[in-house]
Design a protein around this motif. Structure first.
Motif, PDB file in Angstrom:
ATOM      1  N   VAL A  67       0.856  -1.190   0.000  1.00  0.00           N
ATOM      2  CA  VAL A  67       0.000   0.000   0.000  1.00  0.00           C
ATOM      3  C   VAL A  67       0.890   1.237   0.000  1.00  0.00           C
ATOM      4  O   VAL A  67       1.818   1.344   0.815  1.00  0.00           O
ATOM      5  CB  VAL A  67      -0.938   0.042   1.230  1.00  0.00           C
ATOM      6  N   SER A  90      -4.160  -0.290 -14.210  1.00  0.00           N
ATOM      7  CA  SER A  90      -5.236  -0.079 -13.242  1.00  0.00           C
ATOM      8  C   SER A  90      -6.488   0.312 -14.010  1.00  0.00           C
ATOM      9  O   SER A  90      -6.434   1.131 -14.934  1.00  0.00           O
ATOM     10  CB  SER A  90      -4.882   1.015 -12.238  1.00  0.00           C
ATOM     11  N   SER A  92      -9.064   1.415 -12.136  1.00  0.00           N
ATOM     12  CA  SER A  92      -9.753   2.168 -11.081  1.00  0.00           C
ATOM     13  C   SER A  92     -10.287   3.501 -11.611  1.00  0.00           C
ATOM     14  O   SER A  92      -9.657   4.151 -12.455  1.00  0.00           O
ATOM     15  CB  SER A  92      -8.807   2.421  -9.912  1.00  0.00           C
ATOM     16  N   VAL A 117      -8.800   5.669  -4.305  1.00  0.00           N
ATOM     17  CA  VAL A 117      -8.017   4.435  -4.211  1.00  0.00           C
ATOM     18  C   VAL A 117      -7.759   3.884  -5.605  1.00  0.00           C
ATOM     19  O   VAL A 117      -8.666   3.834  -6.444  1.00  0.00           O
ATOM     20  CB  VAL A 117      -8.747   3.389  -3.351  1.00  0.00           C
ATOM     21  N   THR A 119      -6.216   0.521  -7.552  1.00  0.00           N
ATOM     22  CA  THR A 119      -5.788  -0.873  -7.444  1.00  0.00           C
ATOM     23  C   THR A 119      -4.860  -1.196  -8.606  1.00  0.00           C
ATOM     24  O   THR A 119      -5.199  -0.960  -9.772  1.00  0.00           O
ATOM     25  CB  THR A 119      -6.991  -1.827  -7.474  1.00  0.00           C
ATOM     26  N   GLY A 121      -2.392  -3.890 -10.838  1.00  0.00           N
ATOM     27  CA  GLY A 121      -2.208  -5.277 -11.216  1.00  0.00           C
ATOM     28  C   GLY A 121      -1.174  -5.383 -12.322  1.00  0.00           C
ATOM     29  O   GLY A 121      -0.690  -4.383 -12.860  1.00  0.00           O
ATOM     30  N   LEU A 129      -0.438  -7.653  -6.838  1.00  0.00           N
ATOM     31  CA  LEU A 129      -1.537  -6.789  -6.412  1.00  0.00           C
ATOM     32  C   LEU A 129      -0.994  -5.748  -5.447  1.00  0.00           C
ATOM     33  O   LEU A 129      -0.190  -6.050  -4.561  1.00  0.00           O
ATOM     34  CB  LEU A 129      -2.618  -7.619  -5.715  1.00  0.00           C
ATOM     35  N   TYR A 131      -1.936  -1.354  -3.894  1.00  0.00           N
ATOM     36  CA  TYR A 131      -2.875  -0.242  -3.846  1.00  0.00           C
ATOM     37  C   TYR A 131      -2.130   1.073  -3.673  1.00  0.00           C
ATOM     38  O   TYR A 131      -1.104   1.133  -2.984  1.00  0.00           O
ATOM     39  CB  TYR A 131      -3.853  -0.408  -2.679  1.00  0.00           C
ATOM     40  N   TYR A 133      -3.249   4.815  -2.348  1.00  0.00           N
ATOM     41  CA  TYR A 133      -4.274   5.691  -1.781  1.00  0.00           C
ATOM     42  C   TYR A 133      -3.836   7.123  -2.049  1.00  0.00           C
ATOM     43  O   TYR A 133      -2.792   7.562  -1.560  1.00  0.00           O
ATOM     44  CB  TYR A 133      -4.428   5.441  -0.280  1.00  0.00           C
ATOM     45  N   PRO A 166      -7.349  -1.925   2.635  1.00  0.00           N
ATOM     46  CA  PRO A 166      -7.602  -2.698   1.410  1.00  0.00           C
ATOM     47  C   PRO A 166      -8.482  -3.925   1.617  1.00  0.00           C
ATOM     48  O   PRO A 166      -9.077  -4.421   0.654  1.00  0.00           O
ATOM     49  CB  PRO A 166      -6.199  -3.092   0.932  1.00  0.00           C
ATOM     50  N   TRP A 167      -8.590  -4.437   2.836  1.00  0.00           N
ATOM     51  CA  TRP A 167      -9.372  -5.645   3.068  1.00  0.00           C
ATOM     52  C   TRP A 167     -10.783  -5.369   3.575  1.00  0.00           C
ATOM     53  O   TRP A 167     -11.530  -6.307   3.832  1.00  0.00           O
ATOM     54  CB  TRP A 167      -8.634  -6.555   4.060  1.00  0.00           C
TER      55      TRP A 167
END
Length: 208
Positions: A67, A90, A92, A117, A119, A121, A129, A131, A133, A166-167
């Protein structure tokens, strides 16, 4: 007269910088929760871009860090330290972009000009993976391995405290908080079960 004005400004600056906020974040099992982003939002204090920019590297078939917290308007580089090429992307809403198959460092960094946010990949390696912010406020921090975060030199004002992880399955509604001179402590519990971080697959021929 000039000395008096200087003294007043000094005292005012000291007073404004006197507020400190310590936050502890735990999960549903009362364990410290790292990677939690906490943002104190007040439109009088917008984010200030990092002048030196930021980096999210690719190494050992993983993004590092998992992150990243960057202020709105920051340029982010994506250097590839692996021997294999990566295809970073991304989808996003905050920032959709694509860095097609490359090795080394892309020619230009990516500008993250909207708060929210992102994400990340890799089109080649599904395990990858991470993130980013992108903060709206200049007062934003992320919890460490002990689930702790610290705000120093905060002006006395009313803020909205926003929390993201993130979770989390559902977004957390911001809550009002008043910052006053001195030290404040706040504990936050998130209904989150911690997960394992992304792991690289076993080494294959040419992976590194």
């Amino acid at each position: 007269m000039q000395k008096l004005i200087t003294l007043i400004l000094f005292l005012f600056s000291w007073h404004v910088a006197a507020a400190t906020l310590h936050i502890k974040v735990i999960d549903a099992e009362q364990k410290p929760l790292p990677y939690t982003v906490i943002e104190l939002i007040n439109n009088q204090y917008p984010a200030v871009p990092e002048p030196a920019g930021a980096q999210v590297i690719q190494q050992d078939l993983n993004f590092q860090p998992f992150v990243s917290l960057v202020p709105q308007g920051t340029l982010v580089e994506f250097p590839n330290l692996d021997k294999t090429r990566h295809h970073v992307y991304s989808f996003s809403k905050t920032k959709a972009f694509e860095l097609r198959l490359y090795a080394g460092k892309p020619e230009a960094p990516v500008l993250f000009d909207q708060a929210g946010v992102v994400t990340l990949g890799c089109n080649i390696h599904d395990n990858m993976l991470a993130y980013i912010y992108v903060s709206h406020s200049r007062f934003s921090v992320m919890t460490d391995a002990n689930g702790e975060a610290h705000f120093n030199d905060i002006p006395e004002a009313d803020f909205q405290l926003a929390v993201w992880h993130p979770w989390q399955k559902q977004p957390q509604l911001p809550q009002d908080i008043s910052i006053r001179a001195g030290e404040q402590q706040k504990d936050i519990m998130l209904n989150i079960t911690q997960q394992a971080l992304p792991k690289a697959p076993k080494k294959g021929f040419g992976d590194y």
